[in-house]
Design a protein around this motif. Structure first.
Motif, mmCIF file in Angstrom:
data_model
loop_
_atom_site.group_PDB
_atom_site.id
_atom_site.type_symbol
_atom_site.label_atom_id
_atom_site.label_comp_id
_atom_site.label_asym_id
_atom_site.label_seq_id
_atom_site.Cartn_x
_atom_site.Cartn_y
_atom_site.Cartn_z
ATOM 1 N N LEU B 54 0.846 -1.206 0.000
ATOM 2 C CA LEU B 54 0.000 0.000 0.000
ATOM 3 C C LEU B 54 0.872 1.243 0.000
ATOM 4 O O LEU B 54 0.639 2.198 -0.757
ATOM 5 C CB LEU B 54 -0.914 0.004 1.233
ATOM 6 N N TYR B 55 1.884 1.219 0.860
ATOM 7 C CA TYR B 55 2.824 2.345 0.973
ATOM 8 C C TYR B 55 3.534 2.571 -0.363
ATOM 9 O O TYR B 55 3.706 3.711 -0.818
ATOM 10 C CB TYR B 55 3.799 1.987 2.097
ATOM 11 N N GLN B 56 3.895 1.485 -1.042
ATOM 12 C CA GLN B 56 4.624 1.564 -2.307
ATOM 13 C C GLN B 56 3.802 2.154 -3.446
ATOM 14 O O GLN B 56 4.344 2.740 -4.361
ATOM 15 C CB GLN B 56 5.046 0.153 -2.752
ATOM 16 N N SER B 57 2.495 1.896 -3.455
ATOM 17 C CA SER B 57 1.719 2.200 -4.667
ATOM 18 C C SER B 57 0.661 3.285 -4.533
ATOM 19 O O SER B 57 0.347 3.954 -5.512
ATOM 20 C CB SER B 57 1.053 0.921 -5.190
ATOM 21 N N CYS B 58 0.104 3.470 -3.332
ATOM 22 C CA CYS B 58 -1.012 4.420 -3.210
ATOM 23 C C CYS B 58 -0.636 5.814 -3.695
ATOM 24 O O CYS B 58 -1.423 6.496 -4.363
ATOM 25 C CB CYS B 58 -1.490 4.525 -1.765
ATOM 26 N N TYR B 59 0.567 6.250 -3.352
ATOM 27 C CA TYR B 59 0.990 7.630 -3.626
ATOM 28 C C TYR B 59 0.782 8.035 -5.082
ATOM 29 O O TYR B 59 0.593 9.217 -5.396
ATOM 30 C CB TYR B 59 2.467 7.819 -3.266
ATOM 31 N N ALA B 60 0.873 7.055 -5.997
ATOM 32 C CA ALA B 60 0.835 7.391 -7.427
ATOM 33 C C ALA B 60 -0.564 7.777 -7.898
ATOM 34 O O ALA B 60 -0.716 8.396 -8.947
ATOM 35 C CB ALA B 60 1.353 6.213 -8.252
ATOM 36 N N TRP B 61 -1.585 7.416 -7.128
ATOM 37 C CA TRP B 61 -2.965 7.609 -7.563
ATOM 38 C C TRP B 61 -3.523 8.971 -7.154
ATOM 39 O O TRP B 61 -3.033 9.589 -6.214
ATOM 40 C CB TRP B 61 -3.837 6.483 -6.985
ATOM 41 N N PRO B 62 -4.578 9.420 -7.840
ATOM 42 C CA PRO B 62 -5.180 10.712 -7.487
ATOM 43 C C PRO B 62 -5.724 10.716 -6.056
ATOM 44 O O PRO B 62 -6.094 9.674 -5.518
ATOM 45 C CB PRO B 62 -6.344 10.850 -8.484
ATOM 46 N N LYS B 63 -5.759 11.909 -5.462
ATOM 47 C CA LYS B 63 -6.453 12.067 -4.186
ATOM 48 C C LYS B 63 -7.881 11.555 -4.323
ATOM 49 O O LYS B 63 -8.452 11.608 -5.403
ATOM 50 C CB LYS B 63 -6.483 13.537 -3.777
ATOM 51 N N LEU C 14 3.231 -8.907 -12.432
ATOM 52 C CA LEU C 14 2.137 -8.366 -11.622
ATOM 53 C C LEU C 14 2.290 -8.713 -10.150
ATOM 54 O O LEU C 14 1.351 -8.679 -9.378
ATOM 55 C CB LEU C 14 0.787 -8.856 -12.162
ATOM 56 N N LEU C 15 3.539 -9.075 -9.744
ATOM 57 C CA LEU C 15 3.764 -9.363 -8.330
ATOM 58 C C LEU C 15 3.817 -8.086 -7.501
ATOM 59 O O LEU C 15 3.400 -8.063 -6.352
ATOM 60 C CB LEU C 15 5.090 -10.115 -8.137
ATOM 61 N N GLU C 16 4.361 -7.056 -8.110
ATOM 62 C CA GLU C 16 4.553 -5.791 -7.402
ATOM 63 C C GLU C 16 3.597 -4.742 -7.946
ATOM 64 O O GLU C 16 2.878 -4.984 -8.906
ATOM 65 C CB GLU C 16 5.995 -5.308 -7.599
ATOM 66 N N GLY C 17 3.654 -3.547 -7.362
ATOM 67 C CA GLY C 17 2.728 -2.497 -7.753
ATOM 68 C C GLY C 17 3.223 -1.587 -8.876
ATOM 69 O O GLY C 17 2.648 -0.539 -9.101
ATOM 70 N N TYR C 18 4.254 -1.993 -9.605
ATOM 71 C CA TYR C 18 4.800 -1.089 -10.631
ATOM 72 C C TYR C 18 3.770 -0.699 -11.685
ATOM 73 O O TYR C 18 3.661 0.455 -12.078
ATOM 74 C CB TYR C 18 6.001 -1.714 -11.334
ATOM 75 N N VAL C 19 3.051 -1.695 -12.168
ATOM 76 C CA VAL C 19 2.041 -1.423 -13.183
ATOM 77 C C VAL C 19 0.981 -0.496 -12.598
ATOM 78 O O VAL C 19 0.555 0.465 -13.230
ATOM 79 C CB VAL C 19 1.415 -2.735 -13.685
ATOM 80 N N SER C 20 0.603 -0.765 -11.369
ATOM 81 C CA SER C 20 -0.393 0.065 -10.697
ATOM 82 C C SER C 20 0.081 1.515 -10.584
ATOM 83 O O SER C 20 -0.720 2.448 -10.711
ATOM 84 C CB SER C 20 -0.675 -0.502 -9.307
ATOM 85 N N GLN C 21 1.364 1.703 -10.380
ATOM 86 C CA GLN C 21 1.878 3.070 -10.266
ATOM 87 C C GLN C 21 1.809 3.791 -11.617
ATOM 88 O O GLN C 21 1.524 4.988 -11.671
ATOM 89 C CB GLN C 21 3.301 3.046 -9.711
ATOM 90 N N MET C 22 2.026 3.067 -12.693
ATOM 91 C CA MET C 22 1.855 3.685 -14.028
ATOM 92 C C MET C 22 0.383 4.035 -14.255
ATOM 93 O O MET C 22 0.062 5.101 -14.784
ATOM 94 C CB MET C 22 2.360 2.738 -15.120
ATOM 95 N N TYR C 23 -0.506 3.130 -13.845
ATOM 96 C CA TYR C 23 -1.940 3.416 -13.929
ATOM 97 C C TYR C 23 -2.302 4.645 -13.080
ATOM 98 O O TYR C 23 -3.078 5.502 -13.509
ATOM 99 C CB TYR C 23 -2.739 2.220 -13.409
ATOM 100 N N GLY C 24 -1.757 4.701 -11.879
ATOM 101 C CA GLY C 24 -2.102 5.775 -10.949
ATOM 102 C C GLY C 24 -1.697 7.138 -11.485
ATOM 103 O O GLY C 24 -2.491 8.090 -11.463
ATOM 104 N N ILE C 25 -0.458 7.218 -11.970
ATOM 105 C CA ILE C 25 0.021 8.482 -12.546
ATOM 106 C C ILE C 25 -0.879 8.888 -13.717
ATOM 107 O O ILE C 25 -1.223 10.059 -13.883
ATOM 108 C CB ILE C 25 1.497 8.319 -13.006
#
Lengths: 280, 280, 280
Positions: B54-63, C14-25
């Motif tokens: 959660l810590y690794q990935s949440c930050y990238a998403w919109p508020k 898809l083990l880690e959140g890397y793809v999710s971070q690209m989606y989030g941005i």
């Protein structure tokens, strides 16, 4: 008032772009579609598992959701390609190859239509039957989910009873014993799911906290025998202890707390696997 | 003005339809939701890894994005089920079982509310606690992301300090040495991520191009010792050479160019793993 | 009139959140984007496979779809970061590292623009090149797909011929023999795909139902030799029999009915692998 929801299932895996190509063709039909998946990790050519998986997951989605299920060992044979309207109000696009067994027997089918490929097939794909998932199933599903065609416009009506279905044994009560089939191994947690509705245990006056004698057979061979607690959740037992419980679709299931039940006892499920629950 | 963004994480894997059922229930709440994932491949029951992820990935998403995280070895026990508003403006729906450790310690929590299940639970699911991911967490997350309920309507406020958290050691500087914990192995590329902020290296006057003495310990045992370049990217070193670098969340990490660092040296991370960086 | 369709491909798994971070941005750029994937299971650092995969899947998507492809063993080196407009009307955001080989040679490139990172890069990310997938590629793709920038605003035009491309041998006809390269193993079903267009077989008067002499070479070594039916679908042969067929992109492919062709005969594909088809 189409749902715009298109949900895919297949045995294609996610190593290659096959699933993406089904998504792409569907986005060409209507970019406003919302596309999701049940799973693409149905074991290759395992029509039984694909059939069961539809039964396991469709119920959770809104009415009018369109499912596209492609598990088809004999892709390209002249089996029928159909769209089913279930009694729960979902549409399922699928080959008529047994994939609809559990939907027919456990959910119920309202109406079936055979896909008219003169209208509902990607233009120019008529000469190759190698990727029907894209050219017929996804394409037709997308047209239906987007509201471009109505269910009637899928093609001609087909007799519900004519659909290809595996033989399913019915769960029974004999005296103080509940008997049923072991239908599926939950691949991730290794629980085994039976076809015995929880109501059969209630008829036998079983309550949470009771211990049950469980025997699992493969054909006539006893593969597992144990006295197991019937509980509301896995916290009712210690790590490593087995538990009988009510699964997500209201049937009797059995697993091991924080371990993989199927691996632990070397059990499988499907054709030939059955369970006996003796309540006293 | 809800975000309509609902992002899932779990240890359910993608072999079965569990994730799909959470999606389906959410689409029933609001078919306009946009649903995505962090990952569903959190190792089974690994709450630490789920917390870190959660810590690794949440930050990238919109508020206002709503995350639903379900990694819960004791699903069904009467631990609290909560929704957290982070200091970064994200919502996280989760069991209060340690899953929020890194969010609390590394991001910060603005407010916590306990889910009022008399309102925020799938109707008819009250008697089974076996699939809370669907019946409580996804359902509540969907209501919040869709704007059907406000954060207040999740349920009563809970003291932030009362939340269950693993003990995290703080990174320290002692003389010319930076000391911290090794928190996570990046499963795909095998890098190890520490909790040492890159600023600690800056305080020690470390610059890109410098060599650092790195020791990795498991408890008091030395597991890895090497003199390693601190570089901006893996092209700073040859294939097979190790590199210390700044990772995606601004901490010190270490990996091997074009190889899997953790496999190569047989290293892990999490409880008991630490790193010492000696700068001269 | 942007497509709002953003489709990702990578070797991140898809083990880690890397793809999710690209989606989030990307969702931060425009939450209305519809985001999907080709696959994230490109074998790590396998630029050839990534290049081929774009060729295999892009065609199915609507014009104006923006693809983000990140397979980059030397991430952070000062290779160009580009956006390509293909002759089919798709945009592909990618490092210029060979990933665009098959798009250039088999689809055709209309125009290339180099990403101007003074404008098209996540603010504050300038000092770290470790996650360009998120900071440059996804971010630029999202801006383009959402219509925030036009193709011109990506950055300056680049000569199409200057793009980095692997050497591809061209398929040829010599007398009654069709010769080509074996480009890819279909990871799930194990079929091998050649670069020989089906038209070459037509030129040699091959018809469905004909038998062909197939030899597969690795460099000059013969790895497979068999007389194989050319058929429309795998139902033309028995389980375990091989079949030559027309694949999803119109080329000659070979597989085994209901088995994994590549595993069965221990074959691979890519550099050094070729096929000879003798028609009489």
């Amino acid at each position: 008032m189409a749902s715009k929801l298109l949900v895919f299932q297949s045995d294609f895996g996610l190593l290659e772009g096959y699933v993406s190509q089904m998504y792409g063709i569907s986005a060409q039909v209507d970019p406003a579609l919302k596309m999701y998946d049940i799973t693409h990790n149905i074991p290759q050519f395992d029509v039984w598992k694909g059939s069961y998986s539809l039964y396991q997951s469709c119920y959770a989605w809104p009415k009018e959701t369109v499912f596209v299920s492609v598990v088809d060992p004999g892709t390209g044979t002249h089996r029928r390609r159909v769209v089913v309207l279930t009694k729960a109000g979902h549409y399922i696009v699928s080959p008529d190859n047994g994939s609809l067994t559990h939907i027919k027997n456990c959910v119920g089918i309202e109406e079936i239509r055979e896909i008219d490929e003169t209208k509902n097939r990607v233009k120019g794909s008529e000469n190759s039957d190698l990727f029907l998932g894209r050219d017929v199933y996804a394409y037709t599903g997308a047209k239906l989910a987007s509201g471009i065609i109505t269910f009637k416009e899928v093609g001609p009506k087909v007799d519900v009873e004519s659909i290809h279905s595996f033989n399913l044994s019915k769960p029974r009560i004999i005296g103080s014993e509940a008997i049923g089939s072991m239908d599926i191994v939950d691949g991730h947690f290794g629980m085994l799911w039976s076809n015995i509705p929880i109501e059969h245990l209630e008829e036998l006056n079983v309550k949470y906290g009771d211990y049950l004698n469980i025997i699992i057979y493969y054909k006539r061979q006893q593969m597992y025998k144990n006295r197991v607690l019937f509980g509301q959740s896995f916290t009712s037992v210690e790590k490593g202890e087995d538990l009988v419980y009510k699964n997500a679709i209201g049937n009797v299931a059995i697993g091991t707390s924080l371990e993989n039940f199927a691996h632990k006892y070397n059990l499988k499920a499907g054709m030939g696997w059955s369970i006996s629950i003796i309540t006293n």
